[in-house]
Every structure is written in structure tokens, then in C-alpha cells.
Motif scaffolding. Structure first.
Motif, PDB file in Angstrom:
ATOM      1  N   GLU A 177       0.837  -1.199   0.000  1.00  0.00           N
ATOM      2  CA  GLU A 177       0.000   0.000   0.000  1.00  0.00           C
ATOM      3  C   GLU A 177       0.875   1.254   0.000  1.00  0.00           C
ATOM      4  OE1 GLU A 177      -4.035   1.453   2.249  1.00  0.00           O
ATOM      5  OE2 GLU A 177      -2.486   0.510   3.481  1.00  0.00           O
ATOM      6  N   ARG A 178       1.928   1.231   0.791  1.00  0.00           N
ATOM      7  CA  ARG A 178       2.823   2.389   0.868  1.00  0.00           C
ATOM      8  C   ARG A 178       3.508   2.664  -0.465  1.00  0.00           C
ATOM      9  NH1 ARG A 178       5.500   0.850   5.213  1.00  0.00           N
ATOM     10  NH2 ARG A 178       7.154  -0.222   4.068  1.00  0.00           N
ATOM     11  N   ARG A 183      -4.697  -0.746  -2.408  1.00  0.00           N
ATOM     12  CA  ARG A 183      -5.358  -0.085  -1.294  1.00  0.00           C
ATOM     13  C   ARG A 183      -5.937  -1.163  -0.389  1.00  0.00           C
ATOM     14  NH1 ARG A 183      -9.682   2.382  -1.783  1.00  0.00           N
ATOM     15  NH2 ARG A 183     -10.377   1.676  -3.842  1.00  0.00           N
ATOM     16  N   SER A 260       0.341  17.656  12.268  1.00  0.00           N
ATOM     17  CA  SER A 260      -0.031  16.260  12.032  1.00  0.00           C
ATOM     18  C   SER A 260       0.998  15.309  12.629  1.00  0.00           C
ATOM     19  CB  SER A 260      -0.166  16.002  10.528  1.00  0.00           C
ATOM     20  OG  SER A 260      -1.166  16.804   9.959  1.00  0.00           O
ATOM     21  N   ARG A 303      10.311   8.876   6.964  1.00  0.00           N
ATOM     22  CA  ARG A 303       9.892   7.628   6.347  1.00  0.00           C
ATOM     23  C   ARG A 303      10.698   6.447   6.874  1.00  0.00           C
ATOM     24  NH1 ARG A 303      10.581   9.213   1.664  1.00  0.00           N
ATOM     25  NH2 ARG A 303       8.494  10.072   1.397  1.00  0.00           N
ATOM     26  N   THR A 331      -5.742   3.222  13.685  1.00  0.00           N
ATOM     27  CA  THR A 331      -5.791   4.649  13.359  1.00  0.00           C
ATOM     28  C   THR A 331      -4.389   5.243  13.282  1.00  0.00           C
ATOM     29  OG1 THR A 331      -7.950   4.873  14.428  1.00  0.00           O
ATOM     30  CG2 THR A 331      -6.670   6.887  14.105  1.00  0.00           C
ATOM     31  N   THR A 334      -2.576   3.878  10.159  1.00  0.00           N
ATOM     32  CA  THR A 334      -3.105   4.507   8.943  1.00  0.00           C
ATOM     33  C   THR A 334      -2.568   5.924   8.810  1.00  0.00           C
ATOM     34  OG1 THR A 334      -5.129   3.183   9.060  1.00  0.00           O
ATOM     35  CG2 THR A 334      -5.189   5.188   7.729  1.00  0.00           C
ATOM     36  N   ALA A 335      -2.543   6.657   9.921  1.00  0.00           N
ATOM     37  CA  ALA A 335      -2.040   8.030   9.883  1.00  0.00           C
ATOM     38  C   ALA A 335      -0.564   8.062   9.492  1.00  0.00           C
ATOM     39  CB  ALA A 335      -2.231   8.689  11.262  1.00  0.00           C
ATOM     40  N   SER A 337       1.084   5.774   7.771  1.00  0.00           N
ATOM     41  CA  SER A 337       1.236   5.331   6.379  1.00  0.00           C
ATOM     42  C   SER A 337       0.891   6.451   5.412  1.00  0.00           C
ATOM     43  CB  SER A 337       0.347   4.102   6.124  1.00  0.00           C
ATOM     44  OG  SER A 337       0.721   3.039   6.958  1.00  0.00           O
ATOM     45  N   GLN A 338      -0.162   7.204   5.724  1.00  0.00           N
ATOM     46  CA  GLN A 338      -0.548   8.308   4.854  1.00  0.00           C
ATOM     47  C   GLN A 338       0.476   9.429   4.884  1.00  0.00           C
ATOM     48  OE1 GLN A 338      -4.444   9.296   6.328  1.00  0.00           O
ATOM     49  NE2 GLN A 338      -5.475   7.714   5.123  1.00  0.00           N
ATOM     50  N   MET A 339       1.079   9.630   6.020  1.00  0.00           N
ATOM     51  CA  MET A 339       2.048  10.720   6.169  1.00  0.00           C
ATOM     52  C   MET A 339       3.365  10.424   5.491  1.00  0.00           C
ATOM     53  SD  MET A 339       3.155  12.588   9.748  1.00  0.00           S
ATOM     54  CE  MET A 339       1.416  12.698  10.175  1.00  0.00           C
ATOM     55  N   GLY A 341       3.858   7.484   3.431  1.00  0.00           N
ATOM     56  CA  GLY A 341       3.727   6.465   2.414  1.00  0.00           C
ATOM     57  C   GLY A 341       4.338   6.847   1.100  1.00  0.00           C
TER      58      GLY A 341
END
Length: 341
Positions: A177-178, A183, A260, A303, A331, A334-335, A337-339, A341
Motif C-alpha cells: 500500500e505504501r 489499497r 499532524s 519515512r 488509526t 493509517t495516519a 502510512s498516509q504521512m 507512504g
């Protein structure tokens, strides 16, 4: 040649249950283990497995022989003399079964090498990265995701006869996903779902190993179009980071949002006690969280630190579920990974 999955699973058990000081393949012990969970092998496949092993020089069939002949098939150069009970057992097995199987020297070496390879983390993850993407591609109905629990029922769950773990599955999904290949939703629950991205589909259709596919890709950096126009800047531009002229291009580096990042660090510190980590791992996690707080605003460093954090947190997911903090852990992951990724 890599053994088929049922044969590899059989070999894993056969190596584990080898009789002491003996070269006899005690397949009866493997069959008994077939009634465990998960089963070692389907007894109905036993004949085809043994045929494959003989055809590929892993084992040799010994036809009925007197007890004195049986002794010679147990001994090998450098092995101690087998005890009498083993000689008697070999003779009895020979008579009752009408013969027996013995390992060949080459077969035993290959089996042990396979078992050792199956335990190497780098090879296990390489298997998962490739297998999960192909499985998701082949098991996604039009417009719908692949149901991750179904992966447990496939050969992909096994690497050289050794089962994967859900912790390894989760980390592999996180990596894919990263890197933009799929997804994932609900991976920590019993109803995880996977969607391949366009890049994931291109990878599968390339028929390449993932490592080769990623190495062959042209690095995709931020691209900026150069416009040969005059730009009028009103106001004082002293000390401004602006490139002027008709042939200039400018690279813009985007950092991590400090607010964040602070929220992520706070979340990680909140979930850490619920992971029930060993003392050393707990200390490592605390150090990595501190490093993320200090250096995470720089994307490259952040990263790298995040990946180390994920490697510590992932194996402890079972403890988080037991402590009732699964949602908080998911949570935070996910946060992160989004930051990064």
C-alpha cells in the motif's frame, strides 16, 4: 526444482520427525501429524507425494528385505551404529509395509536447505509481496475487492511448506500500500479487503518479480513545467527563494506538517502500553517515537523511522486486539502510512 506446496509441507514435517540416527523416511509420523491444525498434508495425496520424492531423488524405495539387509539402509558413513530397537523397528516396518523409503544424501541436503530457506524473513516477504499482488488480481470480482481472509485457503499462504503469519501478511500489505500497488481496508479485522491500483495491475501483467519491476521503473520525481513567460512580482523580493529568467526550473521540497506529526507522535505514545512488548522492544519503540518527533518533519528521515516503528508494532497486533485497543492502533498506523507512504 522447488517442490509443489503439498510436497514441501510434507518435507517440512518429515525433516522435523526424522528418526534419530536413521535415514528412513518415517512417513507414518507425518501422516499422524496430518490431523493437526493446520493439517500437514492430506493423506490422500501421500502416494503422489512419495512418487514425486522418488522421481526427484529425494528418497529411495527399499523393497522387502531380511532384517540383516535392513540394517545397511539405516547406516550411513559417519553415523553411529543405530540401537537395536531401531533395527527391529526398521525390519518390522519393512515386513508390514512390504518395504520402506529412505532419504538419499542429496535429498536430505535439499530438504534441510529448503527448511532453512523457508525461515529467512527476506525470502518470506519477497514471496508475500509477489503472491499477494497476483492473488488480489486473480480474486477481485469486477468492481469489488479481494477478501483477505480467503488468502488463508491458498497455496500462497505457504512458503516452501512453511505457513505465513498474519503479522507478516499485515506488514506485506502495508508495504504494498505504501508503495502504491494496492489499497487496503480493515486489514486488522477479520474482513480485510484489498484493491489493486493501476500500478499494481501493471506490475502483475508485467509478469516480473516485484523487486525487478521496481528496479526497472524510471524514478518518478516531482516534475515542474518550465514556462517561458515573464512573471511580475509586486513588492519587495529581497531574501525570497524565487528563481527568475526564461530557462530556470525550481524544485520545491514539501515537508511534513508539524501539527499532524505531533498528533501521530501522541497517538503512538498512547497505544504503546497496550502492545505488551518485551522490555527491549518497548525501549526501542520509545526511542524511535522520540526520533520521529525530532526528525520526522524531514520526509526522508521520517519515512525511515516510520518503517522501523511499523516493524516493531506489527508483530504486537494480537496483544492490541486482546487489550481492546485495535481501533487506536489501526488509526495510528493509517495516519503514519498516509504521512510517510
Amino acid at each position: 526444482m522447488t517442490p509443489p506446496t503439498p510436497t514441501a509441507r510434507f518435507l517440512q514435517a518429515a525433516v522435523r520427525f526424522r528418526l534419530p540416527d536413521s535415514w528412513i523416511l518415517d512417513y507414518s509420523a507425518v501422516v499422524i501429524q496430518s490431523y493437526s491444525e493446520p493439517p500437514v498434508c492430506d493423506p490422500e495425496n501421500l502416494d503422489s507425494i512419495l512418487e514425486w520424492l522418488c522421481a526427484h531423488n529425494y528418497t529411495r524405495w527399499v523393497p522387502p528385505n531380511p532384517a540383516a539387509r535392513a540394517r545397511g539402509f539405516i547406516l550411513r558413513p559417519g553415523n553411529p551404529k543405530p540401537p537395536d530397537w531401531l533395527i527391529e523397528a526398521a525390519s518390522r516396518l519393512n515386513e508390514e509395509a512390504g518395504g520402506f523409503y529412505t532419504w538419499t544424501d542429496e535429498g536430505w541436503r535439499n530438504a534441510v536447505e529448503m527448511v532453512n530457506k523457508s525461515r529467512q524473513p527476506s525470502l518470506r516477504y519477497r514471496h508475500l509481496y509477489n503472491t499477494l499482488a497476483h492473488w488480489a488480481y486473480e480474486n477481485s470480482p469486477p468492481g469489488l475487492p479481494a477478501e483477505l481472509p480467503d488468502f488463508f485457503e491458498t497455496d500462497g499462504w505457504w512458503f516452501l511448506g512453511a505457513p505465513m503469519t498474519w503479522a507478516e501478511i499485515f506488514e506485506a500489505v502495508l508495504f504494498l500500500e505504501r508503495e502504491g500497488f494496492l489499497r487496503a481496508v480493515g486489514v486488522l479485522s477479520s474482513r480485510g479487503r484489498l484493491w489493486l491500483t493501476d500500478l499494481g495491475i501493471i506490475f502483475v501483467q508485467s509478469e516480473k518479480d516485484l523487486r525487478t519491476f521496481m528496479a526497472d521503473r524510471t524514478p518518478q520525481g516531482n516534475s515542474f513545467n518550465t514556462t517561458h513567460n515573464t512573471v511580475n512580482i509586486h513588492g519587495n523580493t529581497n531574501n525570497s527563494n524565487i528563481a527568475s529568467g526564461s530557462h530556470n526550473s525550481q524544485a520545491i521540497t514539501h515537508g511534513v506538517d508539524a501539527h499532524s506529526l505531533a498528533q501521530l507522535v501522541s497517538q503512538l505514545r498512547q497505544i504503546a502500553p497496550s502492545l505488551d512488548l518485551p522490555v527491549d522492544d518497548a525501549q526501542d519503540l520509545a526511542q524511535e517515537i522520540n526520533a520521529l518527533e525530532r526528525e520526522g518533519v524531514e520526509p526522508g528521515r521520517g519515512r525511515r523511522i516510520w518503517r522501523r516503528i511499523a516493524r516493531i508494532v506489527t508483530p504486537a497486533l494480537t496483544s492490541a486486539v486482546a487489550a481492546g485497543s485495535e481501533q487506536a492502533v489501526q488509526t495510528a498506523i493509517t495516519a503514519g502510512s498516509q504521512m510517510f507512504g
